[in-house]
Scaffold this motif. Structure first.
Motif, PDB file in Angstrom:
ATOM      1  N   ILE A 299     -26.947 -34.751 -49.241  1.00 23.47           N
ATOM      2  CA  ILE A 299     -26.058 -33.846 -48.504  1.00 23.47           C
ATOM      3  C   ILE A 299     -25.562 -34.537 -47.231  1.00 23.47           C
ATOM      4  O   ILE A 299     -24.379 -34.458 -46.890  1.00 23.47           O
ATOM      5  CB  ILE A 299     -26.783 -32.519 -48.180  1.00 23.47           C
TER       6      ILE A 299
ATOM      7  N   GLN B 178     -21.667 -35.227 -46.234  1.00 19.98           N
ATOM      8  CA  GLN B 178     -21.027 -34.723 -45.005  1.00 19.98           C
ATOM      9  C   GLN B 178     -20.570 -35.872 -44.106  1.00 19.98           C
ATOM     10  O   GLN B 178     -19.528 -35.763 -43.453  1.00 19.98           O
ATOM     11  CB  GLN B 178     -21.962 -33.773 -44.247  1.00 19.98           C
ATOM     12  N   LYS B 179     -21.326 -36.959 -44.083  1.00 20.20           N
ATOM     13  CA  LYS B 179     -20.886 -38.118 -43.289  1.00 20.20           C
ATOM     14  C   LYS B 179     -19.580 -38.666 -43.844  1.00 20.20           C
ATOM     15  O   LYS B 179     -18.734 -39.149 -43.111  1.00 20.20           O
ATOM     16  CB  LYS B 179     -21.972 -39.214 -43.295  1.00 20.20           C
ATOM     17  N   SER B 180     -19.446 -38.575 -45.179  1.00 20.99           N
ATOM     18  CA  SER B 180     -18.215 -39.057 -45.816  1.00 20.99           C
ATOM     19  C   SER B 180     -17.030 -38.153 -45.500  1.00 20.99           C
ATOM     20  O   SER B 180     -15.906 -38.479 -45.853  1.00 20.99           O
ATOM     21  CB  SER B 180     -18.375 -39.094 -47.330  1.00 20.99           C
TER      22      SER B 180
ATOM     23  N   GLY C  51     -16.458 -37.246 -42.382  1.00 20.44           N
ATOM     24  CA  GLY C  51     -16.210 -37.466 -40.961  1.00 20.44           C
ATOM     25  C   GLY C  51     -17.218 -36.806 -40.034  1.00 20.44           C
ATOM     26  O   GLY C  51     -16.988 -36.765 -38.824  1.00 20.44           O
TER      27      GLY C  51
ATOM     28  N   LYS D 233     -21.118 -46.422 -52.796  1.00 23.54           N
ATOM     29  CA  LYS D 233     -21.651 -46.007 -51.494  1.00 23.54           C
ATOM     30  C   LYS D 233     -21.478 -47.119 -50.448  1.00 23.54           C
ATOM     31  O   LYS D 233     -21.483 -46.844 -49.252  1.00 23.54           O
ATOM     32  CB  LYS D 233     -23.127 -45.624 -51.606  1.00 23.54           C
TER      33      LYS D 233
ATOM     34  N   THR E 209     -18.058 -46.727 -48.643  1.00 24.38           N
ATOM     35  CA  THR E 209     -17.987 -45.727 -47.571  1.00 24.38           C
ATOM     36  C   THR E 209     -18.889 -46.091 -46.400  1.00 24.38           C
ATOM     37  O   THR E 209     -18.913 -45.380 -45.406  1.00 24.38           O
ATOM     38  CB  THR E 209     -18.439 -44.350 -48.094  1.00 24.38           C
TER      39      THR E 209
ATOM     40  N   LEU F  35     -22.049 -45.878 -46.445  1.00 19.78           N
ATOM     41  CA  LEU F  35     -23.289 -45.098 -46.492  1.00 19.78           C
ATOM     42  C   LEU F  35     -24.468 -46.030 -46.719  1.00 19.78           C
ATOM     43  O   LEU F  35     -25.579 -45.778 -46.275  1.00 19.78           O
ATOM     44  CB  LEU F  35     -23.221 -44.053 -47.604  1.00 19.78           C
TER      45      LEU F  35
ATOM     46  N   THR G  14     -18.663 -47.247 -38.601  1.00 22.66           N
ATOM     47  CA  THR G  14     -19.527 -46.145 -39.067  1.00 22.66           C
ATOM     48  C   THR G  14     -18.900 -45.475 -40.292  1.00 22.66           C
ATOM     49  O   THR G  14     -17.704 -45.617 -40.543  1.00 22.66           O
ATOM     50  CB  THR G  14     -19.692 -45.061 -37.979  1.00 22.66           C
ATOM     51  N   THR G  15     -19.736 -44.719 -41.004  1.00 19.97           N
ATOM     52  CA  THR G  15     -19.238 -43.995 -42.183  1.00 19.97           C
ATOM     53  C   THR G  15     -18.155 -43.001 -41.765  1.00 19.97           C
ATOM     54  O   THR G  15     -17.145 -42.857 -42.448  1.00 19.97           O
ATOM     55  CB  THR G  15     -20.401 -43.263 -42.868  1.00 19.97           C
ATOM     56  N   ALA G  16     -18.377 -42.330 -40.630  1.00 19.47           N
ATOM     57  CA  ALA G  16     -17.398 -41.336 -40.170  1.00 19.47           C
ATOM     58  C   ALA G  16     -16.028 -41.993 -39.936  1.00 19.47           C
ATOM     59  O   ALA G  16     -14.995 -41.401 -40.263  1.00 19.47           O
ATOM     60  CB  ALA G  16     -17.908 -40.662 -38.911  1.00 19.47           C
ATOM     61  N   GLU G  17     -16.044 -43.205 -39.380  1.00 20.65           N
ATOM     62  CA  GLU G  17     -14.762 -43.908 -39.145  1.00 20.65           C
ATOM     63  C   GLU G  17     -14.147 -44.372 -40.457  1.00 20.65           C
ATOM     64  O   GLU G  17     -12.944 -44.262 -40.672  1.00 20.65           O
ATOM     65  CB  GLU G  17     -14.985 -45.097 -38.197  1.00 20.65           C
TER      66      GLU G  17
ATOM     67  N   SER H 113     -14.560 -43.068 -43.330  1.00 21.22           N
ATOM     68  CA  SER H 113     -14.151 -41.957 -44.195  1.00 21.22           C
ATOM     69  C   SER H 113     -12.700 -41.525 -43.937  1.00 21.22           C
ATOM     70  O   SER H 113     -12.115 -40.843 -44.764  1.00 21.22           O
ATOM     71  CB  SER H 113     -15.099 -40.770 -44.041  1.00 21.22           C
TER      72      SER H 113
ATOM     73  N   VAL I 201     -14.665 -39.597 -50.567  1.00 18.18           N
ATOM     74  CA  VAL I 201     -15.558 -39.601 -51.736  1.00 18.18           C
ATOM     75  C   VAL I 201     -15.815 -38.180 -52.222  1.00 18.18           C
ATOM     76  O   VAL I 201     -16.196 -37.319 -51.433  1.00 18.18           O
ATOM     77  CB  VAL I 201     -16.951 -40.211 -51.397  1.00 18.18           C
TER      78      VAL I 201
ATOM     79  N   PHE J 192     -18.426 -36.476 -54.293  1.00 13.59           N
ATOM     80  CA  PHE J 192     -19.723 -36.747 -54.897  1.00 13.59           C
ATOM     81  C   PHE J 192     -19.927 -35.923 -56.168  1.00 13.59           C
ATOM     82  O   PHE J 192     -19.229 -34.945 -56.409  1.00 13.59           O
ATOM     83  CB  PHE J 192     -20.848 -36.473 -53.897  1.00 13.59           C
TER      84      PHE J 192
ATOM     85  N   ASN K  77     -22.322 -33.901 -57.211  1.00 16.31           N
ATOM     86  CA  ASN K  77     -22.746 -32.502 -57.124  1.00 16.31           C
ATOM     87  C   ASN K  77     -21.988 -31.792 -55.998  1.00 16.31           C
ATOM     88  O   ASN K  77     -22.281 -32.016 -54.825  1.00 16.31           O
ATOM     89  CB  ASN K  77     -24.257 -32.445 -56.879  1.00 16.31           C
TER      90      ASN K  77
ATOM     91  N   ASP L  59     -22.271 -28.886 -54.905  1.00 15.83           N
ATOM     92  CA  ASP L  59     -23.140 -28.035 -54.089  1.00 15.83           C
ATOM     93  C   ASP L  59     -23.726 -28.780 -52.894  1.00 15.83           C
ATOM     94  O   ASP L  59     -24.256 -28.170 -51.975  1.00 15.83           O
ATOM     95  CB  ASP L  59     -24.286 -27.470 -54.939  1.00 15.83           C
ATOM     96  N   HIS L  60     -23.644 -30.105 -52.928  1.00 15.55           N
ATOM     97  CA  HIS L  60     -24.183 -30.894 -51.827  1.00 15.55           C
ATOM     98  C   HIS L  60     -23.257 -30.958 -50.629  1.00 15.55           C
ATOM     99  O   HIS L  60     -23.606 -31.565 -49.625  1.00 15.55           O
ATOM    100  CB  HIS L  60     -24.508 -32.315 -52.291  1.00 15.55           C
ATOM    101  N   GLN L  61     -22.077 -30.420 -50.746  1.00 15.46           N
ATOM    102  CA  GLN L  61     -21.216 -30.501 -49.575  1.00 15.46           C
ATOM    103  C   GLN L  61     -20.596 -29.170 -49.141  1.00 15.46           C
ATOM    104  O   GLN L  61     -20.099 -29.066 -48.034  1.00 15.46           O
ATOM    105  CB  GLN L  61     -20.120 -31.560 -49.773  1.00 15.46           C
TER     106      GLN L  61
END
Lengths: 248, 269
Positions: free
Chosen positions: A153, A157-159, A161, B46, B49, B51, B70-73, B75, B80, B82, B84, B86-88
């Motif tokens: 998860i 969420q990091k992906s 932003g 991964k 991204t 990760l 960073t991943t945030a930058e 992204s 991506v 993913f 599942n 439900d994971h986001q």
């Protein structure tokens, strides 16, 4: 985080301690736990923690239990801070914080060296209600699964932003919401699916189901249990009679 | 656009998930990564991204090493979806779910509104705008996660097992979306076991086995190599194996007559 929390997880081993009857391991852990409670000074708790770490080293689980120490240290700092804030007593604040480490480490040794299956058998031995045993053991068994879910998860969420390591404490706590909500939802969904799967496999069909495993204490187990009780009596006697009352 | 230069990755448990992967994906390419479970496909994407960071070698996205950002930058450039959904999903409404990343990237509210409306329309989710994403069906959730990503218009789109839980019609719509994205110049990486889904898209196919790239080429070339696919535990598309079967049995009217004559001559001998 994963590294820290894995300190509480069981990993199979072939050491002597791993092979002891789980009921005896539980007895040992309870005695160590009580030692940490009755200790009156920090150095006495340090002796208990050192003993637990020694047993962990013999069980080749020192690294895992060491992680538990690292993990609980974070909380013990909080306990120390809160106590000191309220009582302004340095000595008792350190004692409470140290005692917390002692208590958690002694129980961690049991969980690190006892499989969920053994844990289930131990709980059944004490004739605890089956539903409670099942719920508890399933919760223990699902800890690694939940940790993996949490990691996935966080990745998702990091992906999108989400910066989890930036900002002040409030912002960091707020950034946990996108992780916690899916984690809770997936856990609830999974528990519902598990309940259905269990019922479809006749869970609860008979009040007392048979068990494949029946524990019988061996001579070695009895020796360890007696030795643990003697050592506990000796420790309690030392704490209250022999060892001097030292401060910090 | 994406470059893997001798990338190896060892998990903290000691498992080597990638072993000296060298791969270059150009801008606007559609690449399917296939291989058996545990071949390293998800680990590979991964790395794009950020990760996961390589234990050895380096990964460049648009010329920037993933270790330097960073991943945030990253992204902002790489979206991506993913496996599942439900994971986001966590927001109180589908609309808020779509706006989450856009706000993280600092888009203006006006733009957020426009992008959300566009994404909902594209994936047929407009009627669920105010609904909780948690009450959507599996297929709708999957579409929502894809809409969430496309809303911020990343240059690279990664789809990890996009067809899991999708019915035939949804798969067709997904394939359409991929074609649409390709036509707009997006770089697309699809990790999938669903060969029948990938075949009509005709992507470049990268075959992975035990953390290594063992095959790489146009779909028609790679999918014709039965031995390679079998060694990577990947099924040949039905159409390709049917074609192969027809070629070995010259009773079909589709076989070249000259080829049929040669086959008959060979049989007589």
């Amino acid at each position: 985080m994963m590294w820290l929390s894995s300190g509480f997880l069981f990993r199979s081993g072939k050491s002597f301690y791993h092979r002891i009857d789980p009921r005896v391991k539980l007895l040992c852990s309870i005695l160590m736990f009580v030692c940490a409670i009755i200790a009156r000074f920090v150095y006495e708790i340090a002796i208990v923690v050192a003993f637990v770490l020694g047993v962990a080293a013999a069980a080749k689980a020192l690294r895992r239990v060491g992680r538990t120490v690292a993990f609980t240290s974070l909380f013990s700092v909080l306990i120390f801070g809160l106590n000191f804030f309220v009582t302004r007593d340095l000595e008792s604040s350190v004692l409470y914080a140290a005692r917390f480490v002692g208590i958690v480490v002694s129980t961690s040794l049991f969980f690190v060296t006892t499989s969920p299956d053994e844990l289930e058998q131990v709980m059944k031995t004490f004739r605890l209600p089956r539903d409670i045993v099942f719920a508890f053991v399933t919760a223990v068994r699902f800890v690694p699964v939940l940790m993996l879910d949490a990691m996935q998860i966080m990745d998702a969420q990091k992906s999108r932003g989400l910066e989890m390591q930036k900002g002040n404490v409030l912002r960091r706590i707020r950034s946990m919401v996108p992780v916690l909500v899916p984690l809770v939802v997936t856990s609830v969904v999974r528990s519902g699916e598990l309940a259905e799967a269990m019922e479809s496999r006749a869970y609860g069909a008979v009040p007392r189901p048979t068990s494949l495993v029946q524990y019988r204490a061996r001579a070695a187990d009895k020796v360890v249990a007696v030795a643990a009780l003697l050592l506990f009596a000796l420790t309690a006697y030392s704490f209250y009679v022999v060892l001097p009352p030292l401060g910090l | 656009m994406i470059e893997f230069e001798g990338v190896s990755f060892v998990h903290p448990t000691g498992v080597k998930a990638l072993d000296g992967v060298t791969l270059k994906v150009g801008g606007g390419e559609t690449v399917a990564v296939v291989g058996e479970n545990g071949a390293g496909k998800t680990t590979l994407v991964k790395h794009v991204t950020g990760l996961l960071k390589p234990s050895k070698g380096r990964v460049l996205v648009d010329g920037v090493a993933t270790t330097a950002t960073t991943t945030a930058e990253l992204s902002r450039k790489v979206g991506v979806a993913f496996q599942n959904p439900d994971h986001q999903l966590f927001s109180e409404s589908v609309e808020a779910e779509m706006a989450f990343a856009l706000r993280n990237f600092g888009f203006s509210e006006e733009l957020v509104e426009r992008r959300v409306a566009w994404g909902l329309e594209l994936f047929g989710l407009t009627e669920y705008r105010a609904s909780s994403p948690l009450v959507l069906s599996g297929g709708e959730k999957k579409r929502l996660t894809l809409a969430c990503i496309l809303a911020w218009d990343p240059q690279v789109v990664i789809l990890d097992e996009p067809t899991v839980g999708q019915d035939a019609l949804q798969k067709e719509r997904l394939a359409e979306t991929i074609r649409m994205l390709t036509s707009t110049g997006k770089t697309i990486l699809v990790v999938s076991h669903d060969i029948e889904f990938l075949w009509p898209i005709q992507p470049r196919v990268v075959v992975m086995k035990s953390g290594k790239v063992v095959g790489d080429g146009r779909a028609a070339e790679v999918m014709a190599q039965k031995g390679l696919l079998e060694s990577a535990r990947v099924a040949q598309p039905q159409l390709v194996s049917f074609h192969g079967a027809l070629r070995s049995r010259p009773t079909s009217p589709f076989v070249d007559p000259a080829e049929a004559r040669r086959w008959i001559a060979g049989e007589r001998r």
